[in-house]
Design an enzyme around this catalytic site. Structure first.
Site, mmCIF file in Angstrom:
data_model
loop_
_atom_site.group_PDB
_atom_site.id
_atom_site.type_symbol
_atom_site.label_atom_id
_atom_site.label_comp_id
_atom_site.label_asym_id
_atom_site.label_seq_id
_atom_site.Cartn_x
_atom_site.Cartn_y
_atom_site.Cartn_z
ATOM 1 N N HIS A 8 0.737 -1.214 0.020
ATOM 2 C CA HIS A 8 -0.111 0.017 -0.027
ATOM 3 C C HIS A 8 0.985 1.342 -0.036
ATOM 4 O O HIS A 8 1.433 1.736 0.956
ATOM 5 C CB HIS A 8 -1.008 0.047 1.489
ATOM 6 C CG HIS A 8 -1.761 1.155 1.290
ATOM 7 N ND1 HIS A 8 -3.184 0.828 1.384
ATOM 8 C CD2 HIS A 8 -1.745 2.296 1.448
ATOM 9 C CE1 HIS A 8 -3.906 2.007 1.276
ATOM 10 N NE2 HIS A 8 -3.025 3.059 1.507
ATOM 11 N N CYS A 35 -5.197 15.372 -1.032
ATOM 12 C CA CYS A 35 -5.127 16.566 -2.272
ATOM 13 C C CYS A 35 -3.700 16.828 -2.263
ATOM 14 O O CYS A 35 -2.851 17.330 -1.579
ATOM 15 C CB CYS A 35 -5.872 17.714 -1.733
ATOM 16 S SG CYS A 35 -5.813 18.841 -3.124
ATOM 17 N N ASN A 79 -2.669 8.464 -2.219
ATOM 18 C CA ASN A 79 -2.623 7.123 -2.392
ATOM 19 C C ASN A 79 -1.923 7.006 -4.031
ATOM 20 O O ASN A 79 -2.451 7.787 -4.886
ATOM 21 C CB ASN A 79 -3.995 6.500 -2.494
ATOM 22 C CG ASN A 79 -4.415 6.029 -1.097
ATOM 23 O OD1 ASN A 79 -3.726 5.433 -0.216
ATOM 24 N ND2 ASN A 79 -5.468 6.864 -0.553
#
Lengths: 318, 318
Positions: free
Chosen positions: A225, A258, A267
């Site tokens: 991740h 953002c 991400n």
């Protein structure tokens, strides 16, 4: 110079990479949880349906955390029934985050069959995020995982701050391995190794995966991740694929953080990932055109452009 | 959640990578050439001096193309003398682009000792960029390279559209290899393999490098030049490093191709590259703090934020 539609990259496989990758789509949960705007429940449901139509087979739907903690996802009870049939009929996996036994009860009552818990590799983040020590958090998750497993639910264990921590700096590998071991021992089927602040680089990724293998935590049980804070998410993903990882977390359109804001902790965008995997000839089942259209639509709902470079490049061609 | 200064990533080397990489900084030439704004000569000179002070040892300074073609670089005659002493005294390599013999004369007259020519792997781009066929362009470069070599100048051959072309789609490897061979045979010391539209993925990169090696074009003579249009530049760079490449083109702050504009063909940002290389324990000699400050300053001159994720993340911490 006009640029006619290019389509997809030429597929040129690379040696030693998996033939198939499962994308764990986190846009609807991790993404929207970290966006300023709160999105209406119906919009979220449409988002998830569109993600499934684009070919994503694992879509983290929401979080059964206390509504006060994460107001963006306070509608979990209303949202989950709107998307549940994707799981039952369409075969889409719809994991949901649960922080504790209360959350687990709520999720199971609604028919969730895949849950996720969210642990930290560092004391500082465990304290900041859960107001607990690492071990107190693990103790909290233990009955959650045990009860989920008893009901045949699939359990994912998120582990944040696996590479660096904003307070503690670089995180020692043995510290990460210890918490991974604990999550596995309590019954997690899968772990997601999070680079929450995006500082990792490929050698660090390989070193962590190797250290986990040496502790008998097999690569097939490991997902990655990555965040694109420093632009490293895709090269880190490549290193993970080269190590044999076949589960990669990504967020449609790069939702969640953002890029213009102070904390640019976005991400990895699913589209950027799909571009690379398509070019490598790795099957994901995702239709990049449908996915991009979905992210452009969601960006419109949020009122800001997608930070995904692939979304920008493809949508500017239209 | 406040995030105190993180500093640099933890250095964790990866197997099979070079210990040292030479960054060929293209911001002052390729970057500014593709920005809308025309920057004053004194600002360009300051930019180049600051890049050198940040530790960059190869800084492409300008282009001796006809001023009518590239108005942004029409001041080459005035700029080069303002930075020339960096080369003579400081040991910074200052290559300049020359399109033809006239440009070569202008460059050599001013004391340039490193030149570059700019070829295309595809007919469509050769026609669009040089109004010539690929072979006509090569014929034009032949006397340029021969005369430069006769004066002991170092010659770099850029090759654009090595992976995909906006008109022709994917570019067959033999076509790229043929033009590389021609550039080497006419005397180019180094080639820069350009993914001008940013479509490449890591397997394609490895395949091209392998095909060139099979034609006896050795890896040490090859540099890579990736664009971040689809977010792939850094993972492609990793694949190139794994193949043994030690020369990587990058543009300070990602100059050259505005990410908000229709054609988002930005260069790989030097800062994103330096972050990865630092994390891999690979020596570049670059001070990331000084470089980031330089890109923030130049972004101010251009009146738009840097598209580099590392520049954004680091500068938002100040």
């Amino acid at each position: 110079m006009t640029t006619p539609e290019l389509g997809l990259p030429m597929a040129v496989p690379a040696e030693g990479l998996p033939r198939k990758v499962r994308i764990h789509e986190v846009g609807a949960r991790d993404g929207l949880q970290n966006e300023k705007a709160t999105v209406p429940t119906e919009t979220k449901a449409e988002f998830i349906h569109r993600l499934a139509a684009a070919g994503l087979t694992t879509i983290e739907a929401t979080s059964f955390v206390h509504p006060k903690w994460v107001p963006q996802l306070a509608d979990a009870e209303h949202l989950f029934p709107l998307v549940r049939e994707l799981g039952a009929q369409g075969g889409t996996a719809l994991p949901v985050l649960v922080p504790n036994e209360r959350g687990l009860d709520r999720a199971l009552d609604l028919g969730a069959t895949r849950i996720a818990v969210f642990a930290s590799a560092t004391e500082s983040f465990a304290k900041a995020n859960l107001n607990r020590t690492v071990d107190e958090a693990l103790a909290m998750f233990e009955p959650v995982v045990a009860r989920a497993k008893a009901q045949d639910a699939h359990v994912r264990g998120y582990l944040s701050m696996c590479f660096g921590d904003p307070w503690e700096g670089p995180v020692p590998l043995p510290q990460v391995v210890r918490v991974c071991r604990a999550l596995r021992d309590m019954g997690c089927d899968e772990l997601s190794l999070g680079d929450t602040i995006g500082v990792a680089t490929p050698g660090h990724v390989t070193a962590l995966l190797t250290a986990l293998n040496e502790e008998n935590i097999p690569t097939p049980s490991l997902g990655v991740h990555f965040h694109d804070t420093y632009g490293q998410a895709l090269s880190n993903t490549l290193a993970a694929l080269q190590h044999g990882v076949t589960t990669v977390d990504a967020s449609a359109g790069g939702l969640g953080g953002c890029p213009y804001a102070k904390s640019a902790t976005g991400n990895l965008a699913t589209e950027d990932l799909v571009w690379m995997l398509t070019g490598l000839g790795i099957d994901t089942g995702v239709d990049l055109g449908l996915l991009t259209a979905t992210s452009v639509w969601m960006a419109g709902q949020l009122g800001r452009p997608s930070p995904s470079r692939t979304v920008r490049a493809l949508s500017h061609k239209e």
